[in-house]
Design a protein around this motif. Structure first.
Motif, PDB file in Angstrom:
ATOM      1  N   GLN A   1      10.272  11.121  -5.459  1.00  0.00           N
ATOM      2  CA  GLN A   1       9.939  11.675  -6.596  1.00  0.00           C
ATOM      3  C   GLN A   1       9.891  10.526  -7.805  1.00  0.00           C
ATOM      4  OE1 GLN A   1       8.717  14.982  -6.917  1.00  0.00           O
ATOM      5  NE2 GLN A   1       9.212  14.924  -4.594  1.00  0.00           N
ATOM      6  N   GLN A   2      10.042   9.497  -7.338  1.00  0.00           N
ATOM      7  CA  GLN A   2       9.616   8.231  -8.391  1.00  0.00           C
ATOM      8  C   GLN A   2       8.500   7.623  -8.220  1.00  0.00           C
ATOM      9  OE1 GLN A   2      12.525   7.714 -10.628  1.00  0.00           O
ATOM     10  NE2 GLN A   2      13.763   9.458  -9.835  1.00  0.00           N
ATOM     11  N   ARG A   3       7.413   7.825  -9.163  1.00  0.00           N
ATOM     12  CA  ARG A   3       6.019   7.456  -9.206  1.00  0.00           C
ATOM     13  C   ARG A   3       6.200   5.875  -9.082  1.00  0.00           C
ATOM     14  NH1 ARG A   3       1.772   8.861 -12.807  1.00  0.00           N
ATOM     15  NH2 ARG A   3       0.230   8.462 -11.129  1.00  0.00           N
ATOM     16  N   VAL A   4       5.338   5.387  -8.309  1.00  0.00           N
ATOM     17  CA  VAL A   4       5.277   3.793  -8.192  1.00  0.00           C
ATOM     18  C   VAL A   4       4.095   3.351  -7.736  1.00  0.00           C
ATOM     19  CG1 VAL A   4       6.227   3.806  -5.878  1.00  0.00           C
ATOM     20  CG2 VAL A   4       6.501   1.769  -7.407  1.00  0.00           C
ATOM     21  N   VAL A   5       3.500   1.990  -8.305  1.00  0.00           N
ATOM     22  CA  VAL A   5       2.392   1.432  -7.644  1.00  0.00           C
ATOM     23  C   VAL A   5       2.840   0.689  -6.699  1.00  0.00           C
ATOM     24  CG1 VAL A   5       0.607  -0.384  -8.126  1.00  0.00           C
ATOM     25  CG2 VAL A   5       0.977   1.676  -9.881  1.00  0.00           C
ATOM     26  N   LEU A   6       2.192   0.784  -5.415  1.00  0.00           N
ATOM     27  CA  LEU A   6       2.963   0.072  -3.954  1.00  0.00           C
ATOM     28  C   LEU A   6       1.596  -0.842  -3.576  1.00  0.00           C
ATOM     29  CD1 LEU A   6       5.124  -0.290  -2.158  1.00  0.00           C
ATOM     30  CD2 LEU A   6       4.253   1.580  -0.918  1.00  0.00           C
ATOM     31  N   CYS A   7       2.003  -2.147  -3.351  1.00  0.00           N
ATOM     32  CA  CYS A   7       0.861  -2.951  -2.607  1.00  0.00           C
ATOM     33  C   CYS A   7       1.749  -3.458  -1.262  1.00  0.00           C
ATOM     34  CB  CYS A   7       0.579  -4.086  -3.588  1.00  0.00           C
ATOM     35  SG  CYS A   7      -0.070  -3.957  -4.833  1.00  0.00           S
ATOM     36  N   VAL A   8       1.090  -3.065  -0.075  1.00  0.00           N
ATOM     37  CA  VAL A   8       1.704  -3.493   1.147  1.00  0.00           C
ATOM     38  C   VAL A   8       1.052  -4.439   2.090  1.00  0.00           C
ATOM     39  CG1 VAL A   8       2.787  -2.545   3.304  1.00  0.00           C
ATOM     40  CG2 VAL A   8       2.710  -1.095   0.953  1.00  0.00           C
ATOM     41  N   MET A   9       1.371  -5.531   2.223  1.00  0.00           N
ATOM     42  CA  MET A   9       0.565  -6.396   3.083  1.00  0.00           C
ATOM     43  C   MET A   9       0.890  -6.220   4.343  1.00  0.00           C
ATOM     44  SD  MET A   9       1.218 -10.027   1.045  1.00  0.00           S
ATOM     45  CE  MET A   9      -0.247 -10.648   1.589  1.00  0.00           C
ATOM     46  N   ASP A  10      -0.140  -6.418   5.352  1.00  0.00           N
ATOM     47  CA  ASP A  10      -0.237  -6.182   6.959  1.00  0.00           C
ATOM     48  C   ASP A  10      -0.302  -7.522   7.569  1.00  0.00           C
ATOM     49  OD1 ASP A  10      -0.448  -5.242   9.433  1.00  0.00           O
ATOM     50  OD2 ASP A  10      -1.361  -3.385   8.545  1.00  0.00           O
ATOM     51  N   SER A  11       0.663  -8.130   8.596  1.00  0.00           N
ATOM     52  CA  SER A  11       0.501  -9.204   9.296  1.00  0.00           C
ATOM     53  C   SER A  11      -0.468  -9.339  10.417  1.00  0.00           C
ATOM     54  CB  SER A  11       1.712  -9.765   9.787  1.00  0.00           C
ATOM     55  OG  SER A  11       2.285  -8.884  10.561  1.00  0.00           O
ATOM     56  N   HIS A  12      -0.946  -7.892  10.617  1.00  0.00           N
ATOM     57  CA  HIS A  12      -1.764  -7.871  11.928  1.00  0.00           C
ATOM     58  C   HIS A  12      -3.041  -7.913  11.517  1.00  0.00           C
ATOM     59  CE1 HIS A  12       1.813  -5.058  12.715  1.00  0.00           C
ATOM     60  NE2 HIS A  12       1.624  -5.473  14.069  1.00  0.00           N
ATOM     61  N   PHE A  13      -3.412  -8.093  10.134  1.00  0.00           N
ATOM     62  CA  PHE A  13      -4.804  -8.425   9.861  1.00  0.00           C
ATOM     63  C   PHE A  13      -4.701  -9.858   9.375  1.00  0.00           C
ATOM     64  CE2 PHE A  13      -8.472  -9.229   7.085  1.00  0.00           C
ATOM     65  CZ  PHE A  13      -9.423  -7.981   7.420  1.00  0.00           C
ATOM     66  N   MET A  14      -5.164 -10.783  10.405  1.00  0.00           N
ATOM     67  CA  MET A  14      -5.240 -12.261  10.151  1.00  0.00           C
ATOM     68  C   MET A  14      -3.963 -12.683   9.664  1.00  0.00           C
ATOM     69  SD  MET A  14      -9.032 -13.033   8.782  1.00  0.00           S
ATOM     70  CE  MET A  14      -9.041 -14.913   9.170  1.00  0.00           C
ATOM     71  N   MET A  15      -2.842 -12.331  10.200  1.00  0.00           N
ATOM     72  CA  MET A  15      -1.469 -12.768   9.753  1.00  0.00           C
ATOM     73  C   MET A  15      -0.961 -12.688   8.463  1.00  0.00           C
ATOM     74  SD  MET A  15       0.996 -13.628  11.333  1.00  0.00           S
ATOM     75  CE  MET A  15       2.541 -13.710  10.546  1.00  0.00           C
ATOM     76  N   GLY A  16      -1.763 -11.723   7.765  1.00  0.00           N
ATOM     77  CA  GLY A  16      -1.484 -11.225   6.248  1.00  0.00           C
ATOM     78  C   GLY A  16      -1.957 -12.468   5.600  1.00  0.00           C
ATOM     79  N   SER A  17      -2.936 -13.338   6.058  1.00  0.00           N
ATOM     80  CA  SER A  17      -3.245 -14.347   4.882  1.00  0.00           C
ATOM     81  C   SER A  17      -3.982 -13.882   3.738  1.00  0.00           C
ATOM     82  CB  SER A  17      -4.014 -15.264   5.951  1.00  0.00           C
ATOM     83  OG  SER A  17      -5.330 -14.661   6.190  1.00  0.00           O
TER      84      SER A  17
END
Length: 289
Positions: A125-141
């Protein structure tokens, strides 16, 4: 007579070829994807055990890599997630050979347009802006669009007066974009400074691996820096550093545990406890410092 033999041999070859194409496949005793081998202890674990345990090995506790969408599902309350900037995608601005093919392959294999997903959701219930990187996409470069999306995420948090969490995993700057990829370090850091000046609360979550330009910029700028156990965190590789300083380095010097001992990060949290810890930090700080 020779013609008859040739014709018969040809018919036999065609029949043999037909049999091979239509031969019923034998069922495997154990179908694929029933078991998964742990990268650390190499034990074969039933796949459903990994899923139920948030992709953490129940034998040794090793935290497997997970996709950005799996990370979001584990952290965000169901039905509260709204993604932003999902149509932003990279182009081959430097005409780097083979880059277009690599981008196409990464998009097809991950179902993502870039190596980071940004949005707004709730954690207990706590609102937050979240940015999530993914290493499966070109090693998250980190290329130009990755930097732009993260900057937009920071500005979104500033505009809506919400706390910000960035989940980091990356091999560093994207070499195919040259100097444009390196400029993202300064651009994101400047956006975070403006966010901090407005009293914004920023948490970084470091996951395996977090290296290169990402670790040298926004990954280590959080008001609170959290890591998963045994995550590899550093700038250059061990061999490069040893060749440069001509000294032997201690074992495990780039692990989360070593960095915690030296004061570079604030805490190590196991994956199953992350949502609880993060939401409690958001509640205690009220989204502001």
């Amino acid at each position: 007579m020779d013609q008859l033999f040739k014709k018969r041999n040809q018919e036999l070859k065609e029949f043999s070829s037909w049999l091979k194409r239509h031969k019923p496949k034998q069922k495997k005793e154990v179908p694929d994807n029933i078991f998964k081998q742990c990268d650390a202890c190499h034990e074969s674990i039933p796949y459903f055990s990994f899923v139920e345990n948030n992709y953490v090995c129940p034998k040794c506790g090793h935290h497997m890599k997970i996709s950005a969408r799996q990370r979001i599902r584990s952290l965000v309350d169901e039905g509260t997630w709204r993604e932003y900037f999902e149509k932003d995608c990279s182009v081959n601005i430097e005409n780097f050979p083979g880059y277009d093919e690599k981008l196409k392959k990464a998009k097809m294999s991950t179902g993502m347009n870039e190596a980071v997903i940004c949005g707004i959701g709730k954690m207990n219930q706590q609102r937050v802006v979240l940015c999530v990187m993914d290493s499966h996409f070109m090693m998250g470069s980190m290329g130009k669009v990755v930097g732009e999306k993260i900057c937009k995420g920071v500005e979104l948090a500033t505009r809506k007066k919400l706390p910000l969490i960035i989940s980091c995993t990356s091999g560093g700057a994207r070499m195919q974009e040259g100097i444009d990829s390196l400029m993202q370090m300064a651009k994101i850091s400047a956006a975070l400074k403006r966010f901090s000046n407005q009293g914004g609360f920023y948490i970084t979550l470091l996951t395996h691996p977090t290296t290169g330009g990402v670790s040298a910029s926004f990954a280590m700028l959080g008001d609170i820096i959290i890591s998963e156990p045994q995550a590899l965190i550093g700038f250059a590789g061990k061999r490069v550093i040893q060749d440069t300083i001509k000294q032997e380095l201690p074992e495990g010097f780039q692990t989360a545990e070593f960095l915690l001992d030296k004061g570079f990060i604030d805490m190590i949290v196991e994956r199953q406890n992350l949502k609880t810890v993060l939401s409690e930090l958001l509640r205690l700080h009220g989204g502001k410092l």
